[in-house]
Design a protein around this motif. Sequence first.
Motif, PDB file in Angstrom:
ATOM      1  N   TRP A   1       0.830  -1.208   0.000  1.00 43.50           N
ATOM      2  CA  TRP A   1       0.000   0.000   0.000  1.00 43.50           C
ATOM      3  C   TRP A   1       0.863   1.256   0.000  1.00 43.50           C
ATOM      4  CZ3 TRP A   1      -3.441   3.032  -1.386  1.00 43.50           C
ATOM      5  CH2 TRP A   1      -3.731   4.207  -0.714  1.00 43.50           C
ATOM      6  N   HIS A   2       1.942   1.256   0.761  1.00 42.77           N
ATOM      7  CA  HIS A   2       2.817   2.435   0.788  1.00 42.77           C
ATOM      8  C   HIS A   2       3.468   2.679  -0.564  1.00 42.77           C
ATOM      9  CE1 HIS A   2       3.251   2.537   5.459  1.00 42.77           C
ATOM     10  NE2 HIS A   2       2.101   3.027   5.029  1.00 42.77           N
ATOM     11  N   LYS A   3       3.764   1.617  -1.311  1.00 43.65           N
ATOM     12  CA  LYS A   3       4.301   1.799  -2.666  1.00 43.65           C
ATOM     13  C   LYS A   3       3.274   2.492  -3.563  1.00 43.65           C
ATOM     14  CE  LYS A   3       7.446  -2.186  -2.717  1.00 43.65           C
ATOM     15  NZ  LYS A   3       7.753  -3.490  -3.369  1.00 43.65           N
ATOM     16  N   LEU A   4       2.010   2.094  -3.449  1.00 46.54           N
ATOM     17  CA  LEU A   4       0.968   2.750  -4.228  1.00 46.54           C
ATOM     18  C   LEU A   4       0.778   4.194  -3.785  1.00 46.54           C
ATOM     19  CD1 LEU A   4      -1.800  -0.024  -4.369  1.00 46.54           C
ATOM     20  CD2 LEU A   4      -0.156   0.573  -6.155  1.00 46.54           C
ATOM     21  N   LYS A   5       0.794   4.401  -2.490  1.00 46.55           N
ATOM     22  CA  LYS A   5       0.545   5.725  -1.933  1.00 46.55           C
ATOM     23  C   LYS A   5       1.658   6.699  -2.274  1.00 46.55           C
ATOM     24  CE  LYS A   5      -0.411   7.905   2.562  1.00 46.55           C
ATOM     25  NZ  LYS A   5      -0.554   7.638   4.026  1.00 46.55           N
ATOM     26  N   HIS A   6       2.892   6.229  -2.207  1.00 48.04           N
ATOM     27  CA  HIS A   6       4.050   7.114  -2.392  1.00 48.04           C
ATOM     28  C   HIS A   6       4.700   6.994  -3.763  1.00 48.04           C
ATOM     29  CE1 HIS A   6       3.704   8.187   1.796  1.00 48.04           C
ATOM     30  NE2 HIS A   6       3.822   6.931   2.174  1.00 48.04           N
ATOM     31  N   GLN A   7       4.065   6.228  -4.663  1.00 49.08           N
ATOM     32  CA  GLN A   7       4.524   6.121  -6.050  1.00 49.08           C
ATOM     33  C   GLN A   7       5.931   5.537  -6.159  1.00 49.08           C
ATOM     34  OE1 GLN A   7       2.119   7.284  -8.643  1.00 49.08           O
ATOM     35  NE2 GLN A   7       1.080   6.836  -6.719  1.00 49.08           N
ATOM     36  N   THR A   8       6.164   4.444  -5.439  1.00 47.04           N
ATOM     37  CA  THR A   8       7.491   3.812  -5.430  1.00 47.04           C
ATOM     38  C   THR A   8       7.469   2.390  -5.983  1.00 47.04           C
ATOM     39  OG1 THR A   8       7.183   3.116  -3.116  1.00 47.04           O
ATOM     40  CG2 THR A   8       8.293   5.232  -3.508  1.00 47.04           C
ATOM     41  N   LEU A   9       6.466   2.055  -6.782  1.00 44.27           N
ATOM     42  CA  LEU A   9       6.476   0.761  -7.449  1.00 44.27           C
ATOM     43  C   LEU A   9       7.666   0.677  -8.398  1.00 44.27           C
ATOM     44  CD1 LEU A   9       2.705   0.464  -8.447  1.00 44.27           C
ATOM     45  CD2 LEU A   9       3.857  -0.924  -6.718  1.00 44.27           C
ATOM     46  N   SER A  10       8.279  -0.486  -8.459  1.00 44.87           N
ATOM     47  CA  SER A  10       9.380  -0.694  -9.393  1.00 44.87           C
ATOM     48  C   SER A  10       8.843  -0.794 -10.817  1.00 44.87           C
ATOM     49  CB  SER A  10      10.136  -1.979  -9.045  1.00 44.87           C
ATOM     50  OG  SER A  10       9.307  -3.110  -9.289  1.00 44.87           O
ATOM     51  N   ASP A  11       9.730  -0.693 -11.798  1.00 44.44           N
ATOM     52  CA  ASP A  11       9.321  -0.852 -13.191  1.00 44.44           C
ATOM     53  C   ASP A  11       8.689  -2.229 -13.416  1.00 44.44           C
ATOM     54  OD1 ASP A  11      10.264   1.663 -13.754  1.00 44.44           O
ATOM     55  OD2 ASP A  11      12.148   0.969 -14.640  1.00 44.44           O
ATOM     56  N   ARG A  12       9.272  -3.238 -12.793  1.00 37.92           N
ATOM     57  CA  ARG A  12       8.732  -4.590 -12.937  1.00 37.92           C
ATOM     58  C   ARG A  12       7.323  -4.678 -12.357  1.00 37.92           C
ATOM     59  NH1 ARG A  12      11.442 -10.201 -10.510  1.00 37.92           N
ATOM     60  NH2 ARG A  12       9.876 -11.624 -11.365  1.00 37.92           N
ATOM     61  N   GLU A  13       7.106  -4.081 -11.204  1.00 37.63           N
ATOM     62  CA  GLU A  13       5.778  -4.109 -10.583  1.00 37.63           C
ATOM     63  C   GLU A  13       4.763  -3.368 -11.458  1.00 37.63           C
ATOM     64  OE1 GLU A  13       6.739  -4.317  -5.802  1.00 37.63           O
ATOM     65  OE2 GLU A  13       7.207  -2.471  -6.905  1.00 37.63           O
ATOM     66  N   GLN A  14       5.173  -2.278 -12.063  1.00 32.63           N
ATOM     67  CA  GLN A  14       4.268  -1.542 -12.945  1.00 32.63           C
ATOM     68  C   GLN A  14       3.946  -2.346 -14.200  1.00 32.63           C
ATOM     69  OE1 GLN A  14       5.136   2.884 -13.242  1.00 32.63           O
ATOM     70  NE2 GLN A  14       6.917   2.238 -12.034  1.00 32.63           N
TER      71      GLN A  14
END
Length: 299
Positions: free
Chosen positions: A62-75
């Motif tokens: 959730w914090h990755k979604l909230k703070h826009q820190t998803l990796s390229d692979r996750e995206q």
Amino acid sequence: MKIAFDPVYIHPLPAGHRFPMEKYELIPLQLLREGVITPAQLFAPTPLEEAIILYTHDVDYWHKLKHQTLSDREQRRIGFTQSPALTLREITICQGTIDCALHALQHGVALNVAGGTHHAYADRGEGFCLLNDFAVAANYLLRQLLVKQILIIDLDVHQGNGTAALFQGNDQVFTFSMHGANNYPFHKETSDLDIPLTDGTDNSTYLTLLEDTLPTLINRVQPDLVFYLSGVDILETDKFGKLKLTQAGCRQRDEMVFSLLHQHGIPCAVAMGGGYSVNIKDIVNAHCNTFKAAAEIFN
């Protein structure tokens, strides 16, 4: 009947994704134009509270979604480029499904113009799904002691893999998915009941399987509420679905589900799920038929 519409649209969308997203704007407009609904039946949900998200999803994800820190692979796995607007849209959709469930408990049925994000897991998103709206809503209802038993009927052409994984071992949520055997996701999870369909499945085969399954399933689970994912990617016109159902067959599917639930007095919250026909009118008409069937049977 109440209808949650999504007031948050994503601009610009990733290349190739604007066309299927337009349906979320067109569905309520067509329903209003045809007199199926009135403006009073529409509501726009507010964004979901963080605490409720964490009933279902891992805090790190959730914090990755909230703070826009998803990796390229996750995206890439999700299929969208991350953006604050995308996260806002997802949490708005989830709140809309909760609101639909609450209304259905009071009045019988409610439908989310969006939703059906069944590929999202606790710790990751997949297949254009960031958060799992049915899982979020189910866990909210259970935490609030508003229901004891939930049945998820997932009739999108793609298996609800995230939903199946999230509720494995949970006796209060029964997951049923009827989907294309040779379609995405190519690694299937194990639902409580899976019915894989061969390519080219037609109206007669599909509807007979569903008719043979649903009554026994309702009697077995005895749910207090059903979440119904009414994807229209089962249509023969769908670019990716590989099945051969007509518009009439798709509507018969919806009528079968709604009639059985209404007969048993079981409330139903609906999400639209997928639809990727070449002509957008085929997508919008099929989704609007779901609303029409719900209105005719529950009102």
